[in-house]
Design a protein around this motif. Structure first.
Motif, short mmCIF file in Angstrom:
data_model
loop_
_atom_site.label_atom_id
_atom_site.label_comp_id
_atom_site.label_asym_id
_atom_site.label_seq_id
_atom_site.Cartn_x
_atom_site.Cartn_y
_atom_site.Cartn_z
N MET A 1 0.82 -1.03 0.09
CA MET A 1 0.04 -0.09 -0.08
C MET A 1 0.98 1.28 -0.11
N PHE A 2 0.47 2.32 -0.78
CA PHE A 2 1.18 3.53 -1.15
C PHE A 2 0.31 4.66 -0.70
N VAL A 3 0.84 5.65 0.07
CA VAL A 3 0.07 6.70 0.50
C VAL A 3 0.41 7.85 -0.20
N VAL A 4 -0.56 8.34 -0.79
CA VAL A 4 -0.21 10.04 -1.62
C VAL A 4 -0.59 10.89 -0.76
N ILE A 5 -0.03 11.72 -0.17
CA ILE A 5 -0.40 13.07 0.58
C ILE A 5 -0.48 14.15 -0.39
N GLY A 6 -1.63 14.94 -0.63
CA GLY A 6 -1.50 15.86 -1.57
C GLY A 6 -2.11 15.19 -2.91
N ALA A 7 -3.09 14.13 -2.91
CA ALA A 7 -3.62 13.54 -4.08
C ALA A 7 -4.08 14.28 -5.04
N THR A 8 -4.87 15.25 -4.77
CA THR A 8 -5.48 16.32 -5.80
C THR A 8 -4.71 17.07 -6.38
N GLY A 9 -3.30 17.20 -5.98
CA GLY A 9 -2.48 18.19 -6.61
C GLY A 9 -2.15 17.70 -8.15
N SER A 10 -1.64 18.49 -8.75
CA SER A 10 -1.09 18.06 -10.36
C SER A 10 -0.11 16.89 -10.14
N VAL A 11 0.92 16.82 -9.29
CA VAL A 11 1.68 15.68 -9.27
C VAL A 11 1.02 14.68 -8.66
N GLY A 12 0.33 14.79 -7.33
CA GLY A 12 -0.13 13.79 -6.61
C GLY A 12 -1.15 12.90 -7.53
N ALA A 22 0.68 0.50 -12.24
CA ALA A 22 1.82 -0.41 -11.89
C ALA A 22 1.23 -1.72 -11.08
N GLY A 23 -0.09 -1.62 -10.96
CA GLY A 23 -1.00 -2.52 -10.14
C GLY A 23 -0.56 -2.49 -8.57
N GLU A 24 -0.07 -1.38 -8.12
CA GLU A 24 -0.01 -1.08 -6.78
C GLU A 24 -1.44 -0.60 -6.24
N LYS A 25 -1.59 -0.88 -4.61
CA LYS A 25 -2.39 -0.40 -4.08
C LYS A 25 -2.06 1.02 -3.59
N VAL A 26 -3.14 1.91 -3.59
CA VAL A 26 -2.93 3.50 -3.28
C VAL A 26 -3.93 3.85 -2.35
#
Length: 286
Positions: A1-12, A22-26
């Motif tokens: 599981m990978f956590v993205v903080i700022g997921a609604t930003g352009s990079v996020g 890539a088939g990862e859980k996010v």
């Protein structure tokens, strides 16, 4: 599981998409209850600057992509929470100004403070010290659609703007790639492939949408007052104008780090403009 903080930003957003491809859980963290995120992402609602609000953050976290602007002064607390959920490493979207000062020092100091908190967290870390995002030019879209003229200060200010996709791809290598361990303890200065002033950027957007656009120089204080009149927080014109003033005298840095890391040339601003035609094309260009 990978956590993205700022997921609604352009990079996020780019990072969430790449991880899913890539088939990862996010787990995509956002404070916006109405945020639209890609199918397949586990949306975690809460305010990253108040880690106690992230009660839905799942266990089994492997790594975190962290946007300092999303967490404010709560980086240490947030990383402690992530570590308790299993996180072993963190990738930070930092700023080129940490290495190459420009603008008001307090803004670079905010990124330095987050980097220091990350170093003290005990997690493996990678810092992505990014030049200005090409996506910042989206702020010009209303002017371009309405009049074809971008009005701003410091037209000669030159930087090497970076496409958010390049940042996200580098982040993916450090987060989840098979060679992620090679990126531990590294700070990368990421820029686009060419130095452009503001007039260059406006011209390239015009070429993408098939319109003759122009840049009209205004006094910095006039730009500041216009931004404040739009209801923007006072630190936003300070952040923008302070950096532009310095870049008008000395261009921002330019590196080939993206090409070295990804094995292909960094994406150009022209490519970014072509990706965003819909944002800029108004009635005069339709």
């Amino acid at each position: 599981m990978f956590v993205v903080i700022g997921a609604t930003g352009s990079v996020g957003r780019e990072a969430v998409n790449l991880l899913l491809e890539a088939g990862e859980k996010v787990a995509a963290v956002t404070r916006d209850p109405a945020a639209a995120l890609p199918d397949g992402a586990q949306v975690v609602h809460g305010d990253p600057s108040r880690p106690d609000s992230l009660t839905a953050l799942p266990d089994g976290v492997e790594a975190v992509l962290l946007s300092p602007r999303a967490v404010g002064g709560a980086a240490a607390e947030l990383l402690s929470l992530a570590a308790a959920r299993g996180a072993r490493r963190v990738v930070v979207l930092s700023a080129a100004t940490v290495e190459h000062p420009a603008g008001h020092r307090r803004f670079a100091d905010e990124f330095r403070a987050v980097e220091e908190a990350v170093r003290d967290s005990g997690l493996q870390w990678t810092f992505l010290r990014c030049a200005d995002f090409a996506a910042n030019a989206l702020a010009w879209a209303p002017q371009i659609r309405a009049t074809g003229v971008v009005r701003g200060a410091y037209g000669d200010a030159a930087t090497s703007p970076i496409h958010q996709r390049d940042i996200a791809e580098v982040a993916l290598r450090a987060l989840a790639g098979p060679g992620h361990a090679a990126h531990a303890g590294r700070a990368y200065l990421l820029t686009g492939p060419q130095s452009l002033d503001q007039r260059d950027k406006v011209r390239l957007i015009g070429e993408a949408i098939g319109r003759d656009l122009s840049f009209q120089e205004l006094a910095p204080e006039q730009v500041r007052q216009a931004m404040l009149a739009q209801g923007l927080a006072e630190d936003l014109p300070d952040r923008l104008l302070g950096s532009l003033a310095d870049y008008a005298n000395t261009p921002g840095p330019s590196t080939d780090t993206v090409e070295q890391l990804l094995g292909r040339p960094a994406l150009t601003f022209a490519a970014w403009a072509a990706d965003n035609i819909a944002a800029f094309a108004g009635p005069a260009g339709s």
